[in-house]
Design a protein around this motif. Structure first.
Motif, short mmCIF file in Angstrom:
data_model
loop_
_atom_site.label_atom_id
_atom_site.label_comp_id
_atom_site.label_asym_id
_atom_site.label_seq_id
_atom_site.Cartn_x
_atom_site.Cartn_y
_atom_site.Cartn_z
N ALA A 1 -0.96 -1.20 -9.74
CA ALA A 1 -0.59 -0.71 -11.07
C ALA A 1 0.83 -1.14 -11.42
CB ALA A 1 -0.72 0.81 -11.10
N SER A 2 1.73 -1.11 -10.43
CA SER A 2 3.11 -1.52 -10.69
C SER A 2 3.23 -3.00 -10.97
CB SER A 2 4.01 -1.14 -9.50
OG SER A 2 4.01 0.27 -9.35
N PHE A 3 2.26 -3.78 -10.48
CA PHE A 3 2.25 -5.23 -10.76
C PHE A 3 1.44 -5.52 -12.03
CE2 PHE A 3 3.70 -5.75 -6.38
CZ PHE A 3 4.54 -6.85 -6.49
N ARG B 1 -5.81 5.13 3.13
CA ARG B 1 -4.40 4.73 3.02
C ARG B 1 -4.26 3.33 2.40
NH1 ARG B 1 -0.40 7.59 5.22
NH2 ARG B 1 -0.97 9.26 6.64
N PHE C 1 2.10 -10.99 -3.92
CA PHE C 1 1.17 -9.86 -3.99
C PHE C 1 -0.26 -10.38 -4.18
CE2 PHE C 1 -1.08 -7.04 -7.07
CZ PHE C 1 -1.43 -6.05 -6.17
N VAL D 1 -3.50 1.19 -4.93
CA VAL D 1 -3.50 1.85 -6.25
C VAL D 1 -2.10 1.75 -6.86
CG1 VAL D 1 -3.70 4.07 -7.44
CG2 VAL D 1 -5.35 3.47 -5.66
N GLY D 2 -1.09 2.25 -6.11
CA GLY D 2 0.27 2.31 -6.65
C GLY D 2 0.86 0.92 -6.85
N THR D 3 0.60 0.03 -5.90
CA THR D 3 1.21 -1.29 -5.97
C THR D 3 0.57 -2.13 -7.07
OG1 THR D 3 1.67 -1.13 -3.62
CG2 THR D 3 1.86 -3.30 -4.59
N GLU E 1 -10.41 4.90 -2.83
CA GLU E 1 -9.56 5.89 -2.15
C GLU E 1 -10.23 7.27 -2.19
OE1 GLU E 1 -5.91 6.88 -4.09
OE2 GLU E 1 -5.25 8.18 -2.45
N HIS F 1 -5.13 3.59 -1.17
CA HIS F 1 -4.08 4.31 -1.90
C HIS F 1 -2.87 3.42 -2.14
CE1 HIS F 1 -1.45 7.57 -3.16
NE2 HIS F 1 -0.54 7.03 -2.36
N SER F 2 -2.51 2.68 -1.11
CA SER F 2 -1.36 1.79 -1.22
C SER F 2 -1.60 0.76 -2.34
CB SER F 2 -1.17 1.09 0.13
OG SER F 2 0.00 0.34 0.12
N ALA G 1 1.79 7.73 -6.23
CA ALA G 1 0.71 7.47 -7.18
C ALA G 1 -0.13 8.72 -7.36
CB ALA G 1 -0.15 6.32 -6.67
N ASP H 1 4.80 -5.42 -0.59
CA ASP H 1 4.86 -6.00 -1.94
C ASP H 1 5.60 -5.07 -2.90
OD1 ASP H 1 3.46 -8.33 -1.27
OD2 ASP H 1 1.55 -7.28 -1.39
N LEU H 2 5.30 -3.78 -2.78
CA LEU H 2 5.97 -2.83 -3.66
C LEU H 2 7.46 -2.74 -3.32
CD1 LEU H 2 5.13 -1.11 -6.04
CD2 LEU H 2 5.05 0.85 -4.52
N LYS I 1 3.96 6.26 -9.79
CA LYS I 1 3.52 4.87 -9.91
C LYS I 1 2.36 4.83 -10.89
CE LYS I 1 4.47 4.11 -4.98
NZ LYS I 1 3.83 3.86 -3.68
N PRO I 2 2.21 3.83 -11.70
CA PRO I 2 3.07 2.65 -11.74
C PRO I 2 4.39 2.94 -12.46
CG PRO I 2 1.39 2.49 -13.44
CD PRO I 2 1.10 3.74 -12.66
#
Lengths: 123, 429
Positions: free
Chosen positions: B56-58, B46, B14, B52-54, B71, B49-50, A87, A15-16, A107-108
């Motif tokens: 937040a970006s969305f 993992r 997502f 977390v970053g994704t 995490e 964690h994945s 992140a 997705d990212l 990130k973000p």
């Protein structure tokens, strides 16, 4: 297609990966290639020799530090700027230096600023 | 399809994929509750964690925050190498918060109309660019499946490839959204078996609206499921198949199948190039093997020449010395390194000085120039006085083309002396 900025994104999160790809293609007009694993990313970097590689720090099998170290140890890709995506706020400075990282984007990320951030780090 | 439409599609993807992520974390946690295993703790941290970053970006901040909490708990379990009651309770609570945040995010994320023609054509276009840039078959199939997720609803997708004998097919790439994404399942089936085997045998795409579910098909024993299977061809021969499965019946339309066929044509291109690259790689390996064989033959020949007590040199077609042994170097009176690569004229000039009669060199020059063999005797005065049998012979390739000459001097002084003594003895008697 000479003149178009070419970026390779290496991230195991589909997705990212899709979000970054879309952001850079539509907002910055870049040509974006994606790899879902570090091993595939190294292979693609050798084939494409892109203008920049953005790599996720936390990936299974091979993390972003090791990816950078291998990228920089290959004469074909040694000159390609590497930007780390993470992140995490705590980074291993020694491994960052060893990986030859041009910069880190946490990130973000802000979609509208991503391309500009990457460009600034590659200067 | 505009950038904004695409962004909405990715956001929807997502949101739809959150269930799979949660399921994957739940499975890891469930295994940890039974017994601590480092790989389960690692998988949990993992996946969290994945997210977390994704997330937040969305823009899913609450989701990212809950995922960060899980995490950290998973990292603690990993470091402590145990998952006690306290950790289990905390992790379960964190997972519940993730689930709650995911539901909220899904409720405010409009689900885009999946499968519009424009979106599907965009995926085919992306796939073409992917194929042009990627030579790794696994990566192509994985990326293709992820791209397809944006425009086709499925729970499970797989690529199977047949063996050379077209007896069996095996799983190459498998994706299951409810089992955490790509799986490393390995399995081989006879092409006589199942719908996939039927599609491979017939070479025709198959769409089934209501297939009885089994443990092996989407783990939906007792229910009806939908599936589409499109054979993949390379060079007119079926090489495998692309499969999509949904756990509900009646999910795929005729248009879905048509589009899956278009998609499979793109994947066939990938297979073709992969095959082409493999062929090139194979040819390169063959050439390397041939080169090594020639090198071995050369080494053996050189070893034989070196082991001989005769003076030997090989003269190339361009009249340079290709190879010479130590005895020939002694005869010429210069180091061996200086003989190899020298012109024939230079070596003849030096050899002339070794002969008792310099004129004895002329037949050798004539033999090499005319490609005629020469077999005679000469007397030499250097490096020691001796009678030598001289052989000059053209060397030809398998197709009879001239590749050079071999020149050989063998010391026959003793034989000549013995012959002379025998003759004298006979004449005395």
């Amino acid at each position: 297609m000479a003149g178009i900025f070419r970026a390779l994104i290496v991230d195991d999160d589909p997705d990212l990966l899709a979000l970054i790809r879309l952001t850079l293609e539509y907002m910055a007009g870049w040509q974006v290639f994606g790899a879902s694993s570090a091993a595939a990313g190294l292979e693609m970097a050798r084939d494409l020799v892109p203008d920049v590689v953005l790599v996720d720090l936390m990936m299974p099998q091979m993390d972003g530090y090791e990816f950078g170290r291998r990228l920089k140890s290959d004469p074909t890709t040694a000159g390609v700027p590497l930007v780390l995506l993470t992140a995490r706020t705590e980074l291993d400075q020694a491994r960052l230096a060893e990986a030859g990282v041009a910069g880190v984007i946490f990130k973000p990320f802000q979609p509208e600023r991503l391309a500009q951030q990457v460009r600034e780090l590659c200067r | 399809m505009t950038g904004s439409d695409s962004l909405e599609a990715i956001r929807a993807q997502f949101a739809a994929g959150l269930d799979g992520r949660i399921e994957a974390m739940r499975s890891s946690l469930s295994r940890l509750e039974h017994a601590f295993r480092a790989e389960d703790a690692d998988a949990l941290s993992r996946t969290a964690h994945s997210l977390v970053g994704t997330a937040a970006s969305f823009g899913a901040e609450a989701l990212a925050e809950a995922a960060r909490e899980l995490e950290n708990l998973a990292l603690g379990i990993s470091v402590g190498k145990s998952c006690g009651a306290e950790e289990r309770v905390a992790a379960t609570a964190a997972l519940a918060r993730i689930e709650e945040a995911a539901r909220k995010y899904q409720s405010v994320t409009p689900s885009t109309e999946i499968g519009s023609l424009a979106a599907r054509m965009a995926v085919v276009g992306e796939l073409t660019s992917l194929i042009n840039a990627t030579f790794d078959l696994q990566e192509i199939f994985r990326s293709a499946i992820l791209m397809v997720r944006r425009v086709l609803d499925f729970r499970r997708a797989s690529v199977v490839l047949t063996d050379e004998a077209l007896q069996n097919y095996y799983l190459h790439t498998v994706y299951d959204s409810l089992r955490g994404g790509f799986l490393t399942d390995q399995a081989v089936f006879s092409i006589e078996q199942g719908l996939t085997g039927k599609a491979i045998r017939s070479g025709q795409p198959i769409r089934v609206d209501s297939l009885p579910g089994t443990e092996g098909i989407l783990s939906q024993a007792g229910r009806r499921v939908s599936t589409m299977i499109v054979p993949l061809r390379v060079g007119g021969r079926v090489m495998g198949a692309l499969n999509f499965g949904h756990e509900d019946s009646g999910r795929y339309t005729a248009e879905d199948l048509e589009w899956a066929v278009v998609l499979s044509r793109q994947i066939e291109t990938a297979l073709y190039y992969s095959k082409l690259l493999n062929t090139i790689a194979q040819q390169r390996e063959d050439l390397a093997r041939q080169h090594a064989a020639v090198q071995r033959q050369e080494n053996q020949l050189e070893a034989l020449i070196d082991a001989s007590d005769a003076a030997i040199m090989l003269v190339g077609r361009d009249r340079t010395i290709v190879y010479a042994n130590a005895m020939m170097a002694r005869l010429a009176g210069i180091p061996r390194e200086a003989v190899v690569g020298a012109t024939l004229d230079r070596i003849h000039h030096l050899l002339g000085g070794s002969f008792v009669d310099r004129a004895a060199l002329a037949p050798q020059e004539t033999a090499i120039s005319s490609d005629e063999p020469l077999n005679d005797q000469v007397e030499i005065a250097f490096p020691l006085r001796a009678v030598c049998k001289r052989v000059v012979a053209p060397v030809r390739d398998r197709d009879d083309s001239l590749i050079g000459h071999i020149v050989l001097y063998r010391d026959v002084t003793r034989e000549v002396e013995a012959d002379r003594m025998k003759s004298e003895f006979v004449s005395v008697v």
